[in-house]
Write a protein that holds these residues in place. Structure first.
Motif, PDB file in Angstrom:
ATOM      1  N   VAL A 169     -71.472  -6.392  39.014  1.00 56.41           N
ATOM      2  CA  VAL A 169     -70.108  -6.918  38.918  1.00 56.41           C
ATOM      3  C   VAL A 169     -69.969  -8.119  39.862  1.00 56.41           C
ATOM      4  O   VAL A 169     -69.401  -9.150  39.498  1.00 56.41           O
ATOM      5  CB  VAL A 169     -69.064  -5.829  39.261  1.00 56.41           C
ATOM      6  N   THR A 170     -70.546  -7.993  41.049  1.00 54.89           N
ATOM      7  CA  THR A 170     -70.521  -9.097  42.015  1.00 54.89           C
ATOM      8  C   THR A 170     -71.189 -10.328  41.423  1.00 54.89           C
ATOM      9  O   THR A 170     -70.624 -11.424  41.426  1.00 54.89           O
ATOM     10  CB  THR A 170     -71.265  -8.679  43.305  1.00 54.89           C
ATOM     11  N   GLU A 171     -72.378 -10.114  40.879  1.00 49.64           N
ATOM     12  CA  GLU A 171     -73.127 -11.216  40.269  1.00 49.64           C
ATOM     13  C   GLU A 171     -72.344 -11.831  39.105  1.00 49.64           C
ATOM     14  O   GLU A 171     -72.200 -13.058  39.014  1.00 49.64           O
ATOM     15  CB  GLU A 171     -74.475 -10.687  39.773  1.00 49.64           C
ATOM     16  N   GLY A 172     -71.799 -10.973  38.254  1.00 45.35           N
ATOM     17  CA  GLY A 172     -71.110 -11.454  37.062  1.00 45.35           C
ATOM     18  C   GLY A 172     -69.903 -12.321  37.366  1.00 45.35           C
ATOM     19  O   GLY A 172     -69.734 -13.399  36.793  1.00 45.35           O
ATOM     20  N   PHE A 173     -69.069 -11.870  38.308  1.00 47.47           N
ATOM     21  CA  PHE A 173     -67.826 -12.603  38.558  1.00 47.47           C
ATOM     22  C   PHE A 173     -68.011 -13.830  39.444  1.00 47.47           C
ATOM     23  O   PHE A 173     -67.363 -14.846  39.216  1.00 47.47           O
ATOM     24  CB  PHE A 173     -66.752 -11.657  39.111  1.00 47.47           C
ATOM     25  N   THR A 174     -68.911 -13.756  40.429  1.00 44.93           N
ATOM     26  CA  THR A 174     -69.133 -14.963  41.229  1.00 44.93           C
ATOM     27  C   THR A 174     -69.747 -16.049  40.344  1.00 44.93           C
ATOM     28  O   THR A 174     -69.345 -17.210  40.400  1.00 44.93           O
ATOM     29  CB  THR A 174     -70.054 -14.674  42.434  1.00 44.93           C
TER      30      THR A 174
ATOM     31  N   ALA B  55     -69.390 -16.353  37.102  1.00 46.66           N
ATOM     32  CA  ALA B  55     -68.384 -16.814  36.135  1.00 46.66           C
ATOM     33  C   ALA B  55     -67.476 -17.882  36.756  1.00 46.66           C
ATOM     34  O   ALA B  55     -67.221 -18.920  36.142  1.00 46.66           O
ATOM     35  CB  ALA B  55     -67.548 -15.633  35.647  1.00 46.66           C
ATOM     36  N   VAL B  56     -67.036 -17.641  37.986  1.00 49.68           N
ATOM     37  CA  VAL B  56     -66.137 -18.602  38.635  1.00 49.68           C
ATOM     38  C   VAL B  56     -66.876 -19.911  38.917  1.00 49.68           C
ATOM     39  O   VAL B  56     -66.373 -20.998  38.616  1.00 49.68           O
ATOM     40  CB  VAL B  56     -65.558 -18.035  39.957  1.00 49.68           C
TER      41      VAL B  56
ATOM     42  N   ALA C 288     -67.563 -21.891  35.718  1.00 48.32           N
ATOM     43  CA  ALA C 288     -66.340 -22.533  35.208  1.00 48.32           C
ATOM     44  C   ALA C 288     -66.075 -23.815  35.992  1.00 48.32           C
ATOM     45  O   ALA C 288     -65.703 -24.845  35.437  1.00 48.32           O
ATOM     46  CB  ALA C 288     -65.162 -21.575  35.330  1.00 48.32           C
ATOM     47  N   LEU C 289     -66.326 -23.732  37.297  1.00 52.45           N
ATOM     48  CA  LEU C 289     -66.117 -24.875  38.183  1.00 52.45           C
ATOM     49  C   LEU C 289     -67.096 -26.006  37.836  1.00 52.45           C
ATOM     50  O   LEU C 289     -66.710 -27.177  37.736  1.00 52.45           O
ATOM     51  CB  LEU C 289     -66.321 -24.401  39.614  1.00 52.45           C
TER      52      LEU C 289
ATOM     53  N   TYR D  12     -74.157 -17.090  46.908  1.00 56.92           N
ATOM     54  CA  TYR D  12     -73.897 -16.145  45.819  1.00 56.92           C
ATOM     55  C   TYR D  12     -75.011 -16.006  44.784  1.00 56.92           C
ATOM     56  O   TYR D  12     -75.029 -15.061  44.015  1.00 56.92           O
ATOM     57  CB  TYR D  12     -72.589 -16.520  45.095  1.00 56.92           C
TER      58      TYR D  12
END
Lengths: 332, 332
Positions: free
Chosen positions: A239-244, A246-247, A250-251, A276
């Motif tokens: 989950v940590t890997e996925g969301f960091t 993703a953000v 996007a940037l 990250y």
């Protein structure tokens, strides 16, 4: 130091694994050697042009354990697989460290069934770093033992403390701070497993226990070592890997359409990726087995393998296993 | 519609709770009413200057259930607490929806012991949205039931599908896609709980099951409804919040020292916060109890409360509970 690498494991094997291994070679000491385990026909062309043949050894393995293979059957059935060959080689004392990006369950099974746990260790755990403001929180277990007993979590606290201290990634003395991942910080929160593990850890004055830790606080580095069951730990890591990711992606996408923005963003992204990106962390140690056995992300590219080799070299100097047996071995 | 709000629950109670409630009032229909439950001496000054006294009702409660209170004892012992008063008020038919940012365990206990589960539901689950590229993945359970049985996870799949479909946040027909959070996508991965829950869910053709889902894929919206135990779900929710917030805050800090960068960053941050800020999501529904009971983040500010009130109004029109009983009630 002799570092064995499973060339056939992972989504990008063998090319990226070999590429990373060769990138690591100049970063090691001149007398360090790499042992490449896998199909020699696939390996040969990659090393044909290197000038370092004296530092590279090929161990042929005709089989591959895939991500779909059932771990224990694979270890018992595929005797000529790159994982089994590599671990056998290490067990016989021909390698000082082992690295694979292959099937996690198979690696854990090979560690338990072939290398065997350290004296006083019931079940090994996967120890890896989650990003934090202080260079990372050591998470254990990240997926080796998905239904542990309280005693296993206590052993992770002991082993994690020893490992974090040896790495120098820890709070000032007495010793690294240890927390248990839970759904709240209050005493009454959590499962019986968490409560029983807490009682065992608190009863050991040598552990610098700081209490329950909530997932949202991990980035702030609430502790040096974070203990949890392998199911929750594996989900937390992903989950940590996925969301960091993703953000940050996007940037990056945003910046593609604006050169000025991209320029401003570059230094930040550099630091953020350093913090990250899982390819930076250098692999997870299977903590509690005899020998040094590193698991690298299945999606590992060359950089991840290179960093894992460098990390293996560094950990190899620490003698973590001797310290663990000294603490946990019965009658020690 | 009459929406009851626990004014005393949460880190920023009562001020921010009242502020958010009053902000929501103009967003409701003229005949909608707010019932503010808590200490009337604290509430009175906040609403003194509003012109909408006819739409606001105060229900006095002299006690407060704190984050440290043990849930069941608190519900049984603090009969005049804002949570117990509010839930009693709702149960007696005086409120159509209830909202609290208070002690999660106490809210679940109040829902189970006072409101009672819906016919055919063994254990309610907390349903909330995790950020994704398609407007959010509905996670259930996020912390109501930390050691569920396979049948509970099956019921979460049914209830989550009905809720997601009612909200219109789902894949095209036949029905919302449902996944089970696991440590891998392969059949042999995971605990017995996960495997048994999968068998139950697969056996129900009315559920649009897509298999196991890994944490790293959540941002890509691998499914509309994601089922897990309350321990893993709560950790997942908080890890998601912690790391997305950490990255975005680091970015904002970066921009503070560079005005041009800040200007470029503004639109991105606006969109990112819209997607990742938990204050936007409007609270989590305690799925499976009689009545509409929303849990808002303990750190909720005025905006989170305002959004929760608006969400409660929207969900109130959907008649989710009737649809759930129609599907799950024995002999239905």
């Amino acid at each position: 130091m002799r570092i064995a690498i499973d060339v056939m494991g992972g989504d990008h094997a063998p090319d990226k694994i070999l590429e990373g291994a060769l990138q690591a070679l100049p970063l090691l000491e001149p007398d360090d050697k790499l042992i490449l385990v896998g199909n020699k026909e696939l390996i040969a062309p990659h090393i044909a042009h290197t000038s370092q043949h004296d530092r590279i050894q090929i161990e042929h393995a005709s089989q591959v354990i895939t991500m779909d293979d059932s771990p224990i059957e694979a270890i018992r059935g595929k005797r000529d697989s790159s994982i089994v060959r590599m671990v056998k080689f290490g067990k016989e004392g021909h390698a000082d460290a082992m690295i694979s990006a292959g099937n996690t369950g198979a690696l854990v099974a090979a560690g338990v069934l072939m290398l065997k746990p350290l004296a006083g260790v019931d079940r090994p755990g996967i120890a890896c770093f989650l990003p934090s403001v202080k260079g990372g929180v050591l998470l254990c277990d990240a997926g080796a033992n998905i239904q542990p007993k309280p005693a296993h979590l206590y052993q992770y606290a002991v082993m994690g403390s020893i490992y974090a201290k040896a790495l120098g990634k820890s709070a000032p003395p007495p010793s690294p701070t240890v927390g248990i991942l839970n759904i709240g910080s209050e005493d009454e929160k959590g499962t019986q497993l968490v409560k029983d593990a807490k009682a065992l850890i608190q009863a050991d004055p040598s552990i610098n226990f700081v209490g329950y830790v909530e997932g949202r606080d991990i980035p702030r580095h609430p502790c040096d070592v974070l203990i949890t069951d392998g199911f929750t730990g594996n989900v937390t890591l992903k989950v940590t890997e996925g969301f960091t990711t993703a953000v940050l992606q996007a940037l990056q996408k945003e910046a593609m359409s604006d050169a000025d923005f991209a320029v401003k963003l570059k230094p930040f992204l550099g630091r953020a990726l350093k913090q990250y990106d899982h390819e930076e962390v250098g692999g997870a140690l299977l903590l509690g087995v005899q020998g040094l056995f590193f698991k690298v992300h299945g999606s590992a590219g060359a950089r991840a393998i290179k960093n894992a080799v460098v990390a293996a070299k560094a950990v190899g100097k620490l003698d973590v296993n001797a310290a663990i047996e000294k603490r946990l071995a019965k009658g020690a």
